[in-house]
Design an enzyme around this catalytic site. Sequence first.
Site, PDB file in Angstrom:
ATOM      1  N   ASP A  52       0.944  -1.246  -0.083  1.00 44.25           N
ATOM      2  CA  ASP A  52      -0.024   0.123  -0.046  1.00 44.25           C
ATOM      3  C   ASP A  52       0.956   1.399  -0.020  1.00 44.25           C
ATOM      4  O   ASP A  52       0.834   2.136   0.780  1.00 44.25           O
ATOM      5  CB  ASP A  52      -0.820  -0.075   1.221  1.00 44.25           C
ATOM      6  CG  ASP A  52      -1.812  -1.258   1.213  1.00 44.25           C
ATOM      7  OD1 ASP A  52      -2.948  -1.383   0.906  1.00 44.25           O
ATOM      8  OD2 ASP A  52      -1.559  -2.072   1.502  1.00 44.25           O
ATOM      9  N   ASP A  85      -1.697  -2.831  -3.888  1.00 45.66           N
ATOM     10  CA  ASP A  85      -2.125  -1.378  -3.988  1.00 45.66           C
ATOM     11  C   ASP A  85      -0.750  -0.669  -4.272  1.00 45.66           C
ATOM     12  O   ASP A  85      -0.233   0.094  -3.315  1.00 45.66           O
ATOM     13  CB  ASP A  85      -2.639  -0.817  -2.627  1.00 45.66           C
ATOM     14  CG  ASP A  85      -4.086  -1.247  -2.510  1.00 45.66           C
ATOM     15  OD1 ASP A  85      -4.764  -1.899  -3.754  1.00 45.66           O
ATOM     16  OD2 ASP A  85      -4.825  -0.689  -1.641  1.00 45.66           O
ATOM     17  N   ASN A 123      -6.682  -3.836  -4.707  1.00 43.57           N
ATOM     18  CA  ASN A 123      -7.830  -3.525  -5.422  1.00 43.57           C
ATOM     19  C   ASN A 123      -7.727  -2.164  -6.151  1.00 43.57           C
ATOM     20  O   ASN A 123      -8.391  -1.885  -6.975  1.00 43.57           O
ATOM     21  CB  ASN A 123      -8.879  -3.314  -4.206  1.00 43.57           C
ATOM     22  CG  ASN A 123      -8.496  -2.702  -3.078  1.00 43.57           C
ATOM     23  OD1 ASN A 123      -7.535  -2.984  -2.382  1.00 43.57           O
ATOM     24  ND2 ASN A 123      -8.971  -1.570  -2.850  1.00 43.57           N
ATOM     25  N   HIS A 217      -3.150  -9.687  -1.114  1.00 43.81           N
ATOM     26  CA  HIS A 217      -3.344  -8.239  -0.951  1.00 43.81           C
ATOM     27  C   HIS A 217      -4.175  -8.034   0.461  1.00 43.81           C
ATOM     28  O   HIS A 217      -4.180  -7.361   1.430  1.00 43.81           O
ATOM     29  CB  HIS A 217      -3.707  -7.413  -1.893  1.00 43.81           C
ATOM     30  CG  HIS A 217      -4.205  -6.004  -1.369  1.00 43.81           C
ATOM     31  ND1 HIS A 217      -3.236  -5.398  -1.428  1.00 43.81           N
ATOM     32  CD2 HIS A 217      -5.336  -5.315  -1.547  1.00 43.81           C
ATOM     33  CE1 HIS A 217      -4.051  -4.078  -1.032  1.00 43.81           C
ATOM     34  NE2 HIS A 217      -5.058  -4.161  -1.214  1.00 43.81           N
ATOM     35  N   HIS A 226     -10.285  -2.539   7.666  1.00 46.31           N
ATOM     36  CA  HIS A 226     -11.362  -3.449   6.736  1.00 46.31           C
ATOM     37  C   HIS A 226     -11.474  -4.607   7.310  1.00 46.31           C
ATOM     38  O   HIS A 226     -12.606  -5.302   7.023  1.00 46.31           O
ATOM     39  CB  HIS A 226     -10.021  -3.796   5.562  1.00 46.31           C
ATOM     40  CG  HIS A 226     -10.192  -2.691   4.560  1.00 46.31           C
ATOM     41  ND1 HIS A 226     -10.948  -1.831   3.663  1.00 46.31           N
ATOM     42  CD2 HIS A 226      -8.829  -2.051   4.151  1.00 46.31           C
ATOM     43  CE1 HIS A 226     -10.665  -1.089   3.044  1.00 46.31           C
ATOM     44  NE2 HIS A 226      -9.276  -0.916   3.278  1.00 46.31           N
ATOM     45  N   HIS A 252      -3.353  -4.172   2.295  1.00 49.15           N
ATOM     46  CA  HIS A 252      -4.788  -3.832   2.344  1.00 49.15           C
ATOM     47  C   HIS A 252      -4.988  -2.745   3.624  1.00 49.15           C
ATOM     48  O   HIS A 252      -5.593  -1.597   3.423  1.00 49.15           O
ATOM     49  CB  HIS A 252      -5.802  -4.960   2.120  1.00 49.15           C
ATOM     50  CG  HIS A 252      -7.279  -4.375   1.892  1.00 49.15           C
ATOM     51  ND1 HIS A 252      -7.257  -3.732   0.996  1.00 49.15           N
ATOM     52  CD2 HIS A 252      -8.524  -4.706   2.332  1.00 49.15           C
ATOM     53  CE1 HIS A 252      -8.903  -3.637   0.827  1.00 49.15           C
ATOM     54  NE2 HIS A 252      -9.359  -4.274   1.894  1.00 49.15           N
ATOM     55  N   HIS A 254      -3.983  -0.319   6.222  1.00 48.37           N
ATOM     56  CA  HIS A 254      -2.730   0.593   6.129  1.00 48.37           C
ATOM     57  C   HIS A 254      -2.143   0.529   7.725  1.00 48.37           C
ATOM     58  O   HIS A 254      -2.078   1.483   8.254  1.00 48.37           O
ATOM     59  CB  HIS A 254      -3.093   1.929   5.911  1.00 48.37           C
ATOM     60  CG  HIS A 254      -3.522   2.027   4.407  1.00 48.37           C
ATOM     61  ND1 HIS A 254      -4.061   3.103   3.892  1.00 48.37           N
ATOM     62  CD2 HIS A 254      -3.586   0.926   3.382  1.00 48.37           C
ATOM     63  CE1 HIS A 254      -4.295   2.795   2.558  1.00 48.37           C
ATOM     64  NE2 HIS A 254      -4.325   1.470   2.341  1.00 48.37           N
TER      65      HIS A 254
END
Length: 723
Positions: A52, A85, A123, A217, A226, A252, A254
Amino acid sequence: MAGVALETTALSLALLAIATVMPALLPCSAELQRFERPAKADGSLSLLVVGDWGRKGQFNQSQVAAQMGKIGEELDIDFVISTGDNFYDNGLKDVQDKAFEESFTNVYTAKSLQKQWYSVLGNHDYRGDVLAELSPLLQKIDSRWLCLRSFILNAEIVDFFFVDTTPFVESYWTNPENDHYDWRDVAPRETYISVLLKDLDAALKASTAPWKIVVGHHAMRSASHHGDTAELLSLLLPILKANGVDLYINGHDHCLQHISSNDSKIQYLTSGGGSMAWRGVFTPTSDKLRFFYDGQGFMSLQLTRTAADIAFYDVFGRVLHEWGVSKHLHPAAKKFPERDKKCWAGFGLLGRLNPREIQLGDARTDPRRDAVTPRAAARFYSFSRASPYLGLLALRPNPEQNPLRFGSPPRPLPCFGVSGRLPPDLLCRHFNKLHELLGKLKQENVSTLTILVMGKGGVGKSSTVNSILGERVASVSAFQSEGLRPIMCSRSRAGFTLNIIDTPGLVEGGYVNEQAIEIIKRFLLNKTIDVLLYVDRLDAYRMDSLDRQVVKAITDTFGKRIWQRSMVVLTHAQLSPPDGLNYDDFFAKRSEALMRYVRLGARIRKQEFQESSIPVVLVENSGRCKTNSGGEKILPDGTPWIPNLVEVITTVIANGSKPITVDQKLIEGPNPNDRGKFFVPLILAFQYFVVVKGIQRAIKQDIKNEPKPLWELRDKGLANRKF
């Protein structure tokens, strides 16, 4: 007609030939592409993991990259893994998109990072041109780049299985909101996932590597924004468990986190702090949370055939969390008889074990005794670098035949960690004391101990945490301001977990830092505090109203009951007292003054305070601290301060008071609208029966006693006259 029939026959034979030959050339499903990478000459492997990140150097991406370069050089890394990401916010536009160089090539410039990067898609990558990000043309711009949907990396001692997890998430297909996802070469979803899972399962079953690591991910388990990914738990996780996967690494969310599975050996590792972070969200997870950091950073992984070591680093390169696991001994190592081979079978998560030490054959424990021989203690001291004293729990014979037995009467543990190497005989004594402490805690039904460390800035909170754990888990610098976020360091051994939470200073610019208080409260949500260490300095000669305000802020946050589970720690204990005072008198006066401000700030009545006094202990974290013949740091009176500190902690735990559970109600505090609600009916009744009724009676009495005016008497006489 004969010619047509002949031609048709020829075509049929050709199709039959193709149908016969193709299955031999191609698998029934798209077999995962494989890459080979040798380990180092000594059989080891080291790498970094970041996720990310792609924000053109912004949001601390460049700072994280700089620290990755330093750690990469120290560890002599072999390659880097990206958990997805890679380019925000919407992937790459095409292969000429300058974002590739601005977010990757121009950011990760350190010499140690000029190694191969193995990447998966996230994503956000799917919101751009996925085929561009997967294109080999990018390797002409930067040869380090390698990104595929799903693939396998064989590295001799380990097999990495990179999995494309974004198509698993159903909401991306059914409810993309305003986002567009590039599903080329993926749709239909069900077929793509089915084929991928089949290929992954076959590859995992065929793997003979000592370590199996899956990279994706999306998180399986996460305590952050998430949370868990339901589709992965139902579709992917059963395959991982069935095939003995050791680690699942993802991005995914952070943040940085480490979660251990409750029903398998899988460790869930999140490394998604490559740039933007600090979401401020914490969600409890059903599995065991070992470490959580809601900030930027990255992860390192070091592997040998028998050991794996992970470490998480923040944006300053400070180690936040370390953990290690070792594999069972190879059956070929037959230096020990069968009985002794079983003896080492339970090490697993307890730490790192060097197989060469076992094969020497001279590091033995006696299965008939609970104590460890000095020779064995010296040989295996380095086995658990994460926390040597807790690591010694593993130094016992076959647990099935000789389980841990706790001493009676129990005595406290001298230390949860050390810095430096201890003599073997001291190590043995500490191991036996560890038995005794755990025995006492078990009698109190304590399996988890959470210590909260609070106080003003610059008083030695982080240094004390480092001393207790015996390693540098919190950054300490005389020329660097404290971090703005709490850090929780966890160590687990034999079913016992020690959590120490280091917090930022509570004073900023001469005032109590309300922002720091709020951050600490949110961090502690749904946690239980067993002991509060309120840290101050012994050499602070004066007290003022600010000390009272700090105590009041802690009391307002956790309630007065927190002081029943607290102790005061005075650092810088190796001072020379002012002229005219000996050391004991100065310590007594300093303690008395501090306790008075604690009592006033906490609003504790004097009688209550005397009945349940708060213990005060001395601490000296300096490397210049004197030591005794056993290597323990001692106070000026010769007392080893770490054993004394832990003994007092044990006393506080056993004083009969309940731990403090930080829930939403405690964080938000009492509702001012609820205050005095009980008295509202009483007040209304009092007003009606006493005030209102009294006024009514007074009015009637005044009317009755008031003299009648002449006109009223005249009218009354006329009214009574007969005509």
